[in-house]
Design an enzyme around this catalytic site. Structure first.
Site, short mmCIF file in Angstrom:
data_model
loop_
_atom_site.label_atom_id
_atom_site.label_comp_id
_atom_site.label_asym_id
_atom_site.label_seq_id
_atom_site.Cartn_x
_atom_site.Cartn_y
_atom_site.Cartn_z
N SER A 210 0.83 -1.21 0.00
CA SER A 210 0.00 0.00 0.00
C SER A 210 0.86 1.25 0.00
O SER A 210 0.35 2.36 -0.10
CB SER A 210 -0.92 0.01 1.22
OG SER A 210 -0.15 0.04 2.40
N LYS A 302 32.61 0.16 -3.77
CA LYS A 302 33.70 -0.71 -3.34
C LYS A 302 35.06 -0.02 -3.28
O LYS A 302 35.91 -0.40 -2.50
CB LYS A 302 33.80 -1.93 -4.27
CG LYS A 302 32.71 -2.96 -4.05
CD LYS A 302 32.94 -4.19 -4.91
CE LYS A 302 31.87 -5.23 -4.66
NZ LYS A 302 32.11 -6.48 -5.36
N ASP A 338 35.80 -11.21 -2.24
CA ASP A 338 35.44 -11.58 -3.62
C ASP A 338 36.50 -12.49 -4.24
O ASP A 338 36.18 -13.42 -4.98
CB ASP A 338 35.31 -10.33 -4.51
CG ASP A 338 33.97 -9.65 -4.32
OD1 ASP A 338 33.01 -10.32 -3.88
OD2 ASP A 338 33.88 -8.44 -4.62
N TYR A 449 25.20 -15.21 -12.09
CA TYR A 449 24.44 -16.28 -11.41
C TYR A 449 22.95 -16.20 -11.69
O TYR A 449 22.17 -17.00 -11.17
CB TYR A 449 24.69 -16.24 -9.89
CG TYR A 449 24.38 -14.92 -9.24
CD1 TYR A 449 25.38 -14.00 -9.01
CD2 TYR A 449 23.07 -14.60 -8.87
CE1 TYR A 449 25.10 -12.78 -8.42
CE2 TYR A 449 22.79 -13.38 -8.30
CZ TYR A 449 23.81 -12.48 -8.07
OH TYR A 449 23.52 -11.27 -7.50
#
Ligand code: NAP
Length: 513
Positions: A210, A302, A338, A449
């Site tokens: 809403s 990053k 990473d 992915y």
């Protein structure tokens, strides 16, 4: 309901009485109370208060009735002479509360509402006004059981004003609902109840919200576990822009629950990383009263976070990017998971020393992958579409740089795609490697992915290559982040299940046949 219990309020936004009644039955198992938005109903006779009896009969949860004024987000123009008596009388006879806008309070007050059942609300769909605290003072002067402020947050820092209102209400001993709407205000929807908000609103399904930024009741309850959150809960999350489609909250929150840890992981849409550090992170400066343990950092922050940290781990310095931050005592430390996250799935299937690797793309992910490959003794060639732009990248690592077209005649043990080509919504039907050339490589790894099987991986599998999906990297880098924050390492399987569930539920992946 005991004071300060976190309440999830399911908002019923159906357009027919029948569907609303069905939704109320669904809400009974998902929420603690419900708000029926009467202004959504198209087959309801607003002139007859008795009709509420049939609509609300047999409900098992406390009910708020709301018939929002058109100029405050209502779905229909209903005259106050009908709307206000419906709410005032309806609350007396059939509901636990009615919600009436502060702008219409004085008109409603003439109808002698039951003040123990009255919510007085203020909405601003444009912005969080600088004088939100004054607005709070103005509305609490209107006698009611509960006061509500809902203002749109245009940046994460706007949420701070909503948290300040919660603080004032707590100091004043008042029952309050305070929400910052919009993606940038999600923090208030998730942490508001642990900071004193009487409730947080949830939808019964994606697409039934809403107000902008509203989360489903099931996610509030099961993913963010808002009933368990307190002010001592350790806070983690992800900063980036955008973050709404991140799979990380699904993975980390599932792991916190499984390990029975009093932690939560929140999506935080941050546009100005300096402001975020000053006002939410740095000890001494921060305006947010929370137990921040750390957070993931994603695009586009990053690199920009690095000068803001007290310490940066050596791997992150060498890669030139930080994807994980840990608050350790008064120190803010940066790491990069990473690289290890990308390399671990490869190491599970082969040794890397002396292997020839062809990496497509010369962006941030390529930097982490190539650093890891070189650290493990592999030989690397990088393939880029813009050789001039990529030259500096190749020089940084002292590796061979070749044009993407050169892949056709290139043989290597391992091929890694680090570009977004093949990703859903981004050239998803494309591959940068000709089908006839994929068998130049024994192992093909795509960092994308979503989908799980890109065109590149499909063709590589058909050609007999061993294939690895980017989901493996996503899981590994998350496991390492989790370990940095908690000292525990969750199982890859748990994170895989959580990631797949999230990806399927938002319709981004087709489940494997
Ligand atoms: P980035 O810094 O923007 O780098 C993207 C690279 O791909 C750049 O070198 C870019 O070339 C190149 N590129 C983009 N479109 C191309 C095209 N059509 N043809 C040829 N090259 C193209 O992005 P990133 O952070 O490295 O992320 C890249 C991909 O990795 C994304 O799909 C991301 O989802 C995935 N990723 C996955 C994980 C995981 O956990 N599985 C983690 C991080 C990233 P230019 O420089 O010429 O633009």
């Amino acid at each position: 309901m005991p004071e300060h219990q976190a309440n999830i309020c399911a908002v019923i936004t159906e357009t027919s009485v029948e569907a609303a009644r069905k939704a109320m039955r669904q809400a009974a198992s998902e929420a603690d109370l419900l708000e029926v938005r009467l202004d959504y109903l198209l087959d309801f006779d607003f002139t007859r208060v008795d009709n509420l009896g049939a609509l609300l009969e047999n409900h098992s949860l406390p009910v708020i009735i709301t018939c929002r004024a058109f100029d405050e987000g209502g779905q229909q123009q209903i005259d106050n002479s009908i709307r206000l008596p419906l709410l005032v009388e309806g609350a007396k006879r059939f509901a636990d509360y009615c919600d009436i806008e502060a702008a219409h309070y004085h008109q409603a007050a003439r109808l002698s509402p039951d003040l123990t059942k009255l919510i007085v609300s203020y909405h601003n769909f444009e912005e969080t006004p600088v004088n939100l605290s004054e607005i709070y003072e103005r509305i609490i002067a209107m006698p009611a059981a509960i006061h509500k402020l809902a203002a749109r947050a245009n940046t994460l820092t706007d949420s701070l004003a909503t948290f300040r209102v919660l603080q004032s209400a707590e100091a004043d001993g008042r029952t309050i609902i305070a929400i910052a709407m919009n993606e940038a205000g999600v923090l208030t929807r998730l942490l508001g109840t642990s900071h004193g908000s009487f409730l947080t609103y949830g939808s019964l399904a994606n697409g039934k919200a809403s107000a902008p930024g509203q989360i489903t009741c099931i996610e509030l309850r099961d993913l963010y576990r808002i009933h368990q959150l307190t002010r001592t809960t350790q806070i983690t999350g992800i900063i980036g822009n955008p973050v709404s489609h991140s799979v990380s909250p699904a993975m980390h929150n599932a792991a916190f629950a499984m390990h029975n840890l009093d932690f939560v992981y929140l999506p935080m849409q941050v546009d100005d990383v300096n402001q975020f550090f000053q006002r939410f992170v740095q000890f001494g400066n921060r305006e947010m009263n929370w137990q921040l343990r750390g957070f993931s950092v994603t695009i586009p922050h990053k690199v920009a976070v690095m000068p803001l940290l007290d310490e940066v781990d050596e791997t992150a310095v060498k890669i030139g990017a930080v994807n994980t931050i840990v608050l350790d005592g008064a120190k803010i430390k940066g790491y990069n998971t990473d690289s290890t996250g990308a390399i671990e799935p490869l190491k599970k299937v082969c040794g890397l020393a002396g292997k020839d690797c062809a990496v497509i793309g010369a962006g941030g992910a390529a930097r982490a992958v190539i650093y890891g490959l070189l650290e493990n003794g592999a030989r690397v060639s990088v393939f880029a579409r813009d050789l001039r732009k990529a030259q500096r990248f190749a020089d940084d690592f002292d590796i061979e740089l070749l044009p993407i077209e050169g892949l056709e005649n290139h043989q290597a043990d391992i091929l890694i795609n680090t570009t977004p080509v093949g990703m859903l919504g981004h050239n998803e039907s494309r591959s940068l490697v000709a089908q006839s050339s994929v068998n130049n490589f024994s192992i093909v790894y795509d960092l994308v992915y979503n989908p799980l099987e890109t065109r590149l991986l499909k063709e590589a599998k058909e050609a007999g290559c061993l294939t690895i999906s980017g989901l493996e990297m996503l899981i590994e880098q998350a496991r390492l982040q989790f370990e940095l924050w908690t000292g525990r390492k969750p199982s890859a399987e748990l994170l895989r299940q959580a990631a797949m569930k999230k990806l399927y539920s938002v319709g981004e992946l087709s489940p494997p046949a």
